[in-house]
Design a protein around this motif. Structure first.
Motif, mmCIF file in Angstrom:
data_model
loop_
_atom_site.group_PDB
_atom_site.id
_atom_site.type_symbol
_atom_site.label_atom_id
_atom_site.label_comp_id
_atom_site.label_asym_id
_atom_site.label_seq_id
_atom_site.Cartn_x
_atom_site.Cartn_y
_atom_site.Cartn_z
ATOM 1 N N TYR A 269 0.841 -1.189 0.000
ATOM 2 C CA TYR A 269 0.000 0.000 0.000
ATOM 3 C C TYR A 269 0.880 1.244 0.000
ATOM 4 C CZ TYR A 269 0.649 -0.614 5.083
ATOM 5 O OH TYR A 269 1.182 -0.813 6.340
ATOM 6 N N PRO A 270 0.335 2.362 -0.546
ATOM 7 C CA PRO A 270 1.164 3.559 -0.719
ATOM 8 C C PRO A 270 1.596 4.153 0.620
ATOM 9 C CG PRO A 270 -0.902 3.732 -1.950
ATOM 10 C CD PRO A 270 -1.031 2.551 -1.058
ATOM 11 N N LEU A 271 2.761 4.734 0.596
ATOM 12 C CA LEU A 271 3.283 5.447 1.769
ATOM 13 C C LEU A 271 3.898 6.744 1.248
ATOM 14 C CD1 LEU A 271 4.116 5.276 4.874
ATOM 15 C CD2 LEU A 271 6.308 4.433 4.030
ATOM 16 N N GLY A 272 3.374 7.876 1.726
ATOM 17 C CA GLY A 272 3.922 9.159 1.295
ATOM 18 C C GLY A 272 3.784 9.359 -0.204
ATOM 19 N N GLU A 273 4.722 10.103 -0.783
ATOM 20 C CA GLU A 273 4.631 10.506 -2.189
ATOM 21 C C GLU A 273 4.939 9.380 -3.160
ATOM 22 O OE1 GLU A 273 4.503 13.999 -3.749
ATOM 23 O OE2 GLU A 273 3.123 13.906 -2.041
ATOM 24 N N ALA A 274 5.927 8.592 -2.874
ATOM 25 C CA ALA A 274 6.418 7.674 -3.903
ATOM 26 C C ALA A 274 6.763 6.286 -3.370
ATOM 27 C CB ALA A 274 7.675 8.268 -4.550
#
Ligand SMILES: [Zn+2]
Length: 237
Positions: free
Chosen positions: A14-19
């Motif tokens: 799953y996404p974390l922060g910007e990139a």
């Protein structure tokens, strides 16, 4: 700072922060392991598709502030045939979801890892998967984590039983015992589930057809792991 080498099967990310992404893997030595893949969402990511779900990978990990950071990935197996077929992808999704639900962090889980690897390997074979492979997988998983339902002996008195099943009590119920929530099941179904639970995933017995083997197993597992499995799964016979 010491780096560690580990292996695992990617369960999800799953996404974390910007990139970045958090990549959750099942490691045989350390159970469910959350790692960080930096800049993986950039098109130039050096990880490519190597951290996709279902991949069996070897990781080089560096200690981070809270989670370990992936510094290198190599793939051991990517199960290409599995990925070309939507039914198989959905079946694999149920497998990783169920494993994700029962795996513990910082707890060796060799048996769970071996089971997941076998399940994915069978799904990756050229021949069509057994229609009740997912049901069999979930029954094996229940056994690994100590939740195996009683499929031949009444959960209340131990007498042979087969035609009523209680999801909450965890198994079959005989005609004499009053167990809350016991429901009638199709003749032969619990015996068939018992044979699925006892057979290797690549040598499952011929089934009676119908989708109640998976339906009952899935409801049983969802109740006892306290989670709905979101992926639909139907393997066409
Ligand atoms: Zn009984």
């Amino acid at each position: 700072m010491p780096t560690t080498r580990d292996e695992g099967i990617v369960l999800r990310s799953y996404p974390l922060g910007e990139a970045d992404r958090v990549v959750v893997v099942l490691s045989p030595r350390r159970g469910r392991l959350r790692t960080v893949a930096r800049a993986i969402r950039k098109t130039t990511s050096r990880f490519g598709g190597r951290l996709e779900p279902f991949n069996h990978v070897e990781l080089l990990l560096f200690p981070g502030r809270s989670l370990e950071v992936v510094t290198q990935v190599s793939t051991v197996e990517v199960f290409p045939r599995l990925r070309r077929d939507l039914d198989r992808v959905l079946a694999a999704s149920v497998m990783v979801e169920a494993v994700d639900a029962v795996a513990q962090e910082q707890e060796p889980s060799q048996a769970l890892f071996d089971l997941l690897l076998r399940g994915l390997t069978v799904l990756d074979r050229p021949e069509p998967p057994h229609p009740d492979l997912v049901a069999a997988f979930l029954l094996h998983l229940a056994g690994v984590v100590g939740l195996a339902p009683s499929l031949t002996a009444c959960v209340a008195c131990g007498a042979p039983a087969s035609d009523r099943f209680s999801l909450t009590a965890g198994g079959v119920v005989c005609g004499r015992c009053r167990v809350e929530g016991a429901m009638r099941v199709r003749p032969g179904l619990t015996g068939y589930l018992d044979s699925l639970a006892r057979s290797e995933l690549d040598r499952l017995p011929v089934g009676p057809g119908g989708d109640d083997a998976l339906g009952l197993t899935r409801r049983f597992i969802e109740l006892h792991i306290d989670r709905r499995l979101s992926s639909p799964s139907v393997l066409s016979p």
